[in-house]
Scaffold this motif. Structure first.
Motif, short mmCIF file in Angstrom:
data_model
loop_
_atom_site.label_atom_id
_atom_site.label_comp_id
_atom_site.label_asym_id
_atom_site.label_seq_id
_atom_site.Cartn_x
_atom_site.Cartn_y
_atom_site.Cartn_z
N THR A 81 -38.10 48.44 -45.08
CA THR A 81 -37.12 47.63 -45.81
C THR A 81 -35.78 48.35 -45.86
O THR A 81 -35.68 49.55 -45.56
N ASP A 82 -34.75 47.63 -46.29
CA ASP A 82 -33.43 48.26 -46.42
C ASP A 82 -33.44 49.36 -47.48
O ASP A 82 -32.70 50.34 -47.38
N ASP A 83 -34.27 49.20 -48.51
CA ASP A 83 -34.37 50.25 -49.53
C ASP A 83 -34.90 51.55 -48.92
O ASP A 83 -34.40 52.65 -49.22
N LYS A 84 -35.92 51.42 -48.07
CA LYS A 84 -36.49 52.61 -47.43
C LYS A 84 -35.49 53.24 -46.46
O LYS A 84 -35.39 54.46 -46.35
N ILE A 85 -34.74 52.38 -45.77
CA ILE A 85 -33.71 52.87 -44.87
C ILE A 85 -32.66 53.66 -45.66
O ILE A 85 -32.26 54.76 -45.27
N ASN A 86 -32.25 53.08 -46.77
CA ASN A 86 -31.26 53.73 -47.64
C ASN A 86 -31.71 55.11 -48.06
O ASN A 86 -30.97 56.10 -47.96
N GLN A 87 -32.94 55.20 -48.51
CA GLN A 87 -33.48 56.48 -48.97
C GLN A 87 -33.52 57.51 -47.85
O GLN A 87 -33.17 58.68 -48.04
#
Length: 445
Positions: A81-87
């Motif tokens: 997800t984009d959240d995982k990418i962000n992290q």
């Protein structure tokens, strides 16, 4: 696309909530582009697909890439997800991705403005790839922000109108509607009431209906969300007031908000066999290209027709256009192997056979002009409607913003208030919402 794609409302909420990428990413857009892509190397590719067939298709694409670039090994990590990418991009290090794909085009503004993804313009220029001649117009627009092209299209989604041909025949309707006035007329003809509810509804106009969002409806107009200075344009462009007013009238004509909402609660899941279009509860449905396969798999018991979504009455000559979105791919700014990473991105997004094969495998719309016309495409004849919508220069999308899809959430919230009758002055509502959008963007910069 298939059932693993997030529902529109959920995707918008995620886009609005996603925080800006950490400053650790800022200023690194050129720091890793010194690697030699002809040497032995390994890159990591993160993507969001998770269904077995989609994962298999990604693997086949990478395998084909490796035949052309045997020196570049690719570690594939799915369901990201984009959240995982962000992290991961915040943390950096050897475990962070080099190549990233995202389903959320609304986040392109964040990817570009925060420099989390590198500007691909120098790579495209170096390899003599002209984006304007390579990608469909709308896809070209949603992959860049403020002069920075930090992503490129990786397959797309086109929205059209599905209709129950048997119900049309029974109601004496000869052809699908081409304008919103015709949509209203046909929807009323197809609607059969049953007590205080419906036996069959011609069309579910409410915004909580599946895929019935303000931005999808606006695909029938020619909306300009922002002016040249980046300020919200929704109160000045008459397209927005026209769409909101037109949708509200259709809600009222078909029985009113409360009656329609009560009926909507009887619908099955959007991604299941009991979708209201599959079951015959609604006779027309706004949806993307993926719906055709899902509807046929449910064995609906009627013949399915596909057409472009109706357009605004004063734009009848643009019938055939639609709303476009899709998956995007980019190179992470934290990557120390950006040249090798670009080779994979370039192959997946600009090699005609690669795009066609991937589109054939997961039944999405190809994302290059050449692939849209490729004789190697395999599809149900009805699917060509979506190919034509994707290639139509009048088709529209929603532009990237520095704070993602927050402006779309604001507009959708206004739509909810208007259809409920809570906001009766559409113009005043648009003025207030425009100010809200501008304030949120200013805060995000």
């Amino acid at each position: 696309m298939s059932g693993n794609r997030r529902k529109t409302a959920a995707a918008l909420a995620a886009a609005a909530a996603l925080t800006l990428f950490a400053s650790a990413c800022t200023g690194q857009s050129n720091s890793g582009a010194t690697d030699d892509a002809s040497k032995e190397t390994t890159i990591t590719f993160w993507h969001g697909w998770s269904a077995p067939g989609e994962v298999k298709a990604i693997r086949a694409t990478v395998d084909a890439f490796r035949k052309k670039h045997p020196n570049i090994k690719v570690n594939i990590v799915g369901n990201m997800t984009d959240d995982k990418i962000n992290q991961a991009l915040r943390a950096g290090g050897s475990n962070a991705p080099d190549v990233v794909s995202s389903f959320t085009t609304n986040n392109v503004g964040k990817f570009c403005s925060s420099k989390a993804f590198v500007d691909l313009n120098p790579f495209l220029k170096r390899d003599d790839i002209d984006p304007d001649k390579t990608f469909p117009k709308a896809m070209n627009e949603y992959t860049q922000f403020d002069g920075v092209r930090c992503t490129v299209p990786l397959l797309g989604d086109a929205y059209g109108l599905y209709y129950n041909k048997d119900a049309f025949k029974a109601a004496g309707v000869a052809a699908p509607p081409k304008t919103w006035s015709e949509l209203a007329t046909v929807a009323k003809k197809l609607t059969k009431t049953k007590g205080d509810s419906y036996e069959q509804l011609g069309f579910m106009p409410n915004y909580h209906g599946y895929e019935s969002t303000t931005e999808h409806y606006l695909g029938g107009w020619d909306p300009k969300y922002f002016d040249a200075d980046g300020k919200s344009n929704i109160a000045k462009d008459p397209a927005f007031a026209a769409m909101l007013t037109t949708q509200k009238k259709l809600v009222d004509d078909l029985g009113g908000y409360e009656k329609l909402e009560k009926y909507r609660t009887s619908f099955g899941d959007e991604w299941g066999a009991k979708h209201p279009f599959h079951t015959g509860q609604v006779a027309m449905q706004l949806d993307g290209e993926w719906r055709l396969g899902m509807a046929e798999e449910s064995k609906p018991g009627f013949e399915i027709g596909v057409a472009p979504m109706p357009v605004a009455d004063d734009q009848a000559d643009t019938y055939g256009k639609g709303y476009l979105t899709g998956t995007v791919a980019g190179v992470a700014a934290t990557s120390k192997k950006q040249n090798a990473a670009w080779e994979l991105v370039k192959y997946m997004t600009t090699d005609t056979d690669a795009v066609v094969n991937f589109a054939n495998a997961i039944h999405n719309v190809p994302s290059t002009l050449a692939a849209l016309k490729s004789p190697k495409l395999k599809y149900d004849p009805r699917f060509k409607i979506f190919l034509d919508i994707a290639g139509d220069p009048n088709s529209t999308t929603t532009p990237p913003s520095v704070n993602g899809g927050a402006y779309l959430v604001s507009l959708q919230n206004l739509g909810f208030d208007i259809e409920k009758g809570r906001q009766k002055d559409v113009g005043a509502g648009l003025e207030k919402t425009a100010a809200e959008i501008d304030a949120a963007i200013a805060q995000a910069k």
